[in-house]
Write a protein that holds these residues in place. Structure first.
Motif, PDB file in Angstrom:
ATOM      1  N   LEU A  23       0.824  -1.197   0.000  1.00 38.84           N
ATOM      2  CA  LEU A  23       0.000   0.000   0.000  1.00 38.84           C
ATOM      3  C   LEU A  23       0.865   1.256   0.000  1.00 38.84           C
ATOM      4  N   ALA A  24       1.907   1.243   0.827  1.00 35.76           N
ATOM      5  CA  ALA A  24       2.794   2.403   0.910  1.00 35.76           C
ATOM      6  C   ALA A  24       3.501   2.638  -0.419  1.00 35.76           C
ATOM      7  N   LEU A  25       3.950   1.564  -1.068  1.00 36.68           N
ATOM      8  CA  LEU A  25       4.637   1.699  -2.355  1.00 36.68           C
ATOM      9  C   LEU A  25       3.697   2.276  -3.410  1.00 36.68           C
ATOM     10  N   ALA A  26       2.457   1.784  -3.422  1.00 39.41           N
ATOM     11  CA  ALA A  26       1.495   2.275  -4.415  1.00 39.41           C
ATOM     12  C   ALA A  26       1.193   3.751  -4.204  1.00 39.41           C
ATOM     13  N   LEU A  27       0.969   4.148  -2.953  1.00 34.77           N
ATOM     14  CA  LEU A  27       0.641   5.542  -2.667  1.00 34.77           C
ATOM     15  C   LEU A  27       1.829   6.470  -2.944  1.00 34.77           C
ATOM     16  N   LEU A  28       3.031   6.023  -2.595  1.00 32.43           N
ATOM     17  CA  LEU A  28       4.215   6.843  -2.861  1.00 32.43           C
ATOM     18  C   LEU A  28       4.470   6.976  -4.369  1.00 32.43           C
ATOM     19  N   THR A  29       4.229   5.886  -5.095  1.00 32.29           N
ATOM     20  CA  THR A  29       4.384   5.945  -6.550  1.00 32.29           C
ATOM     21  C   THR A  29       3.371   6.910  -7.157  1.00 32.29           C
ATOM     22  N   ALA A  30       2.124   6.832  -6.672  1.00 32.30           N
ATOM     23  CA  ALA A  30       1.092   7.747  -7.159  1.00 32.30           C
ATOM     24  C   ALA A  30       1.452   9.195  -6.837  1.00 32.30           C
ATOM     25  N   LEU A  31       1.992   9.424  -5.638  1.00 33.45           N
ATOM     26  CA  LEU A  31       2.397  10.774  -5.256  1.00 33.45           C
ATOM     27  C   LEU A  31       3.530  11.291  -6.142  1.00 33.45           C
ATOM     28  N   ALA A  32       4.521  10.434  -6.397  1.00 34.32           N
ATOM     29  CA  ALA A  32       5.649  10.846  -7.238  1.00 34.32           C
ATOM     30  C   ALA A  32       5.200  11.157  -8.665  1.00 34.32           C
ATOM     31  N   LEU A  33       4.356  10.291  -9.229  1.00 36.95           N
ATOM     32  CA  LEU A  33       3.861  10.541 -10.587  1.00 36.95           C
ATOM     33  C   LEU A  33       2.938  11.752 -10.622  1.00 36.95           C
ATOM     34  N   GLY A  34       2.167  11.958  -9.543  1.00 41.81           N
ATOM     35  CA  GLY A  34       1.313  13.145  -9.478  1.00 41.81           C
ATOM     36  C   GLY A  34       2.132  14.426  -9.455  1.00 41.81           C
ATOM     37  N   ILE A  35       3.237  14.413  -8.718  1.00 44.03           N
ATOM     38  CA  ILE A  35       4.119  15.580  -8.697  1.00 44.03           C
ATOM     39  C   ILE A  35       4.735  15.804 -10.083  1.00 44.03           C
ATOM     40  N   LEU A  36       5.057  14.709 -10.773  1.00 43.01           N
ATOM     41  CA  LEU A  36       5.583  14.835 -12.138  1.00 43.01           C
ATOM     42  C   LEU A  36       4.556  15.500 -13.058  1.00 43.01           C
ATOM     43  N   ILE A  37       3.299  15.092 -12.940  1.00 44.70           N
ATOM     44  CA  ILE A  37       2.236  15.709 -13.740  1.00 44.70           C
ATOM     45  C   ILE A  37       2.102  17.185 -13.393  1.00 44.70           C
ATOM     46  N   TYR A  38       2.209  17.496 -12.104  1.00 40.63           N
ATOM     47  CA  TYR A  38       2.142  18.887 -11.649  1.00 40.63           C
ATOM     48  C   TYR A  38       3.243  19.730 -12.296  1.00 40.63           C
ATOM     49  N   LEU A  39       4.467  19.200 -12.322  1.00 37.91           N
ATOM     50  CA  LEU A  39       5.590  19.939 -12.900  1.00 37.91           C
ATOM     51  C   LEU A  39       5.426  20.126 -14.406  1.00 37.91           C
ATOM     52  N   VAL A  40       4.933  19.093 -15.083  1.00 36.32           N
ATOM     53  CA  VAL A  40       4.714  19.193 -16.530  1.00 36.32           C
ATOM     54  C   VAL A  40       3.639  20.233 -16.820  1.00 36.32           C
ATOM     55  N   TYR A  41       2.561  20.205 -16.039  1.00 36.05           N
ATOM     56  CA  TYR A  41       1.473  21.175 -16.248  1.00 36.05           C
ATOM     57  C   TYR A  41       1.972  22.603 -16.022  1.00 36.05           C
ATOM     58  N   ARG A  42       2.762  22.820 -14.980  1.00 40.40           N
ATOM     59  CA  ARG A  42       3.271  24.165 -14.683  1.00 40.40           C
ATOM     60  C   ARG A  42       4.237  24.642 -15.762  1.00 40.40           C
ATOM     61  N   GLN A  43       5.044  23.724 -16.302  1.00 42.07           N
ATOM     62  CA  GLN A  43       6.051  24.106 -17.290  1.00 42.07           C
ATOM     63  C   GLN A  43       5.434  24.450 -18.641  1.00 42.07           C
ATOM     64  N   PHE A  44       4.424  23.686 -19.053  1.00 46.10           N
ATOM     65  CA  PHE A  44       3.880  23.843 -20.398  1.00 46.10           C
ATOM     66  C   PHE A  44       2.515  24.515 -20.420  1.00 46.10           C
ATOM     67  N   TYR A  45       2.135  25.172 -19.335  1.00 40.58           N
ATOM     68  CA  TYR A  45       0.857  25.878 -19.315  1.00 40.58           C
ATOM     69  C   TYR A  45       0.917  27.067 -20.262  1.00 40.58           C
ATOM     70  N   THR A  46      -0.083  27.209 -21.112  1.00 45.13           N
ATOM     71  CA  THR A  46      -0.096  28.273 -22.116  1.00 45.13           C
ATOM     72  C   THR A  46      -1.288  29.199 -21.969  1.00 45.13           C
ATOM     73  N   GLY A  47      -2.033  29.069 -20.896  1.00 47.23           N
ATOM     74  CA  GLY A  47      -3.191  29.931 -20.699  1.00 47.23           C
ATOM     75  C   GLY A  47      -2.796  31.314 -20.227  1.00 47.23           C
ATOM     76  N   VAL A  48      -3.805  32.102 -19.870  1.00 47.00           N
ATOM     77  CA  VAL A  48      -3.581  33.474 -19.435  1.00 47.00           C
ATOM     78  C   VAL A  48      -3.294  33.529 -17.941  1.00 47.00           C
ATOM     79  N   VAL A  49      -4.148  32.904 -17.136  1.00 47.29           N
ATOM     80  CA  VAL A  49      -4.009  32.930 -15.678  1.00 47.29           C
ATOM     81  C   VAL A  49      -3.730  31.504 -15.197  1.00 47.29           C
ATOM     82  N   TYR A  50      -2.543  31.298 -14.639  1.00 47.58           N
ATOM     83  CA  TYR A  50      -2.156  29.981 -14.151  1.00 47.58           C
ATOM     84  C   TYR A  50      -2.854  29.710 -12.819  1.00 47.58           C
ATOM     85  N   SER A  51      -3.510  28.569 -12.716  1.00 49.88           N
ATOM     86  CA  SER A  51      -4.232  28.197 -11.508  1.00 49.88           C
ATOM     87  C   SER A  51      -3.401  27.175 -10.723  1.00 49.88           C
TER      88      SER A  51
END
Length: 221
Positions: A23-51
Motif C-alpha cells: 500500500l505504501a509503495l502504491a501511494l508513494l508511486t502515485a504521489l511521485a507521478l502526481g508531482i511529475l504531472i504537476y511539474l509538466v502542467y506548470r512548465q507547459f501551461y499556455t493559458g492566461v491565468v495559471y491556476s
C-alpha cells in the motif's frame, strides 16, 4: 457457500489481507507521478491565468484515485459501497481549457495504474505523454493572441492602422462608429515579445488610445 457467508468472509478478510508495504509503495508511486504531472502542467501551461489550485488538484487526484483503486481491489463489499458513494457525487466546476481535461484524465489513470500495481505502465505512459506534449509544444507556432481595442477619429486613419500591424496576422472582429470616433476590436497574433506594432499604432494620426488584452485562444486567421 451462501451469499451471506461470502459477504461475511469478505468483511473479515478486509482486516487481514492488507499488505502495508504494498500500500505504501502504491501511494508513494502515485504521489511521485502526481508531482511529475504537476511539474509538466506548470512548465507547459499556455493559458492566461495559471491556476495553482488546479495544479495541486492533479497531485491529489492521482493519490486519491490510487487509494480508491486499492480499496476496491481489496474487498468486494467495499467496492460495492464505493460505487454507490461515488455515484451521488456531482462536480459543478467547469473546465475552461480543453487541454486541462488531458491532465485530469492523465492524473486519474495514473492513480488507477499505481493502485493496481502496474508501476511500469504508469512510468511508460508518463514518458509517452511528456514526449507528446513536448512535440506539440515546439511544433505549434510560437506566439500569443491578443485583442487590440483601438479608438480613433475620422476615416483616414483606418488604412494607416492596418499598415501598422505589419507582418502580424490579424482579423477585425468588430467596429463601432460614433459620429467622428470609431472603436475597432482586432484579434492579433504576434510572435514579437516587445509588441512593436503597438508603438506604430499609437503613432498613427487620429488614434486616441490602444488597449491590448491577451487571451487564451486559437488563432484562425
Amino acid at each position: 457457500m451462501s451469499t451471506k457467508d461470502f459477504i461475511k468472509k469478505s468483511v473479515l478478510n478486509t482486516f487481514t489481507q492488507y499488505d502495508a508495504p504494498k500500500l505504501a509503495l502504491a501511494l508513494l508511486t502515485a504521489l511521485a507521478l502526481g508531482i511529475l504531472i504537476y511539474l509538466v502542467y506548470r512548465q507547459f501551461y499556455t493559458g492566461v491565468v495559471y491556476s495553482r489550485s488546479f495544479a495541486v488538484t492533479l497531485v491529489g487526484m492521482c493519490v486519491l484515485t490510487c487509494m480508491v483503486t486499492l480499496a476496491i481491489s481489496t474487498n468486494v463489499v467495499i467496492s460495492l459501497g464505493m460505487v454507490g458513494a461515488l455515484s451521488i457525487v456531482r462536480f459543478r466546476t467547469a473546465v475552461k481549457d480543453p487541454l486541462d481535461l488531458l491532465y485530469l484524465f492523465w492524473s486519474i489513470t495514473t492513480g488507477i495504474t499505481a493502485g493496481a500495481g502496474m508501476y511500469a505502465l504508469g512510468l511508460v505512459t508518463a514518458v509517452v505523454m511528456i514526449g507528446m506534449i513536448l512535440f506539440f509544444y515546439h511544433w505549434q507556432a510560437k506566439g500569443r493572441v491578443y485583442i487590440a481595442v483601438i479608438h480613433y477619429l475620422g476615416t483616414d486613419a483606418e488604412d494607416d492602422i492596418v499598415r501598422a500591424f505589419g507582418r502580424c496576422k490579424f482579423v477585425v472582429k468588430s467596429k463601432t462608429m460614433r459620429k467622428d470616433s470609431t472603436e475597432m476590436a482586432v484579434e492579433v497574433f504576434s510572435k514579437d515579445p516587445n509588441l512593436e506594432f503597438t508603438d506604430r499604432l499609437r503613432a498613427v494620426n487620429g488614434v486616441q488610445d490602444v488597449t491590448l488584452i491577451q487571451y487564451n485562444g486559437e488563432y484562425h486567421g
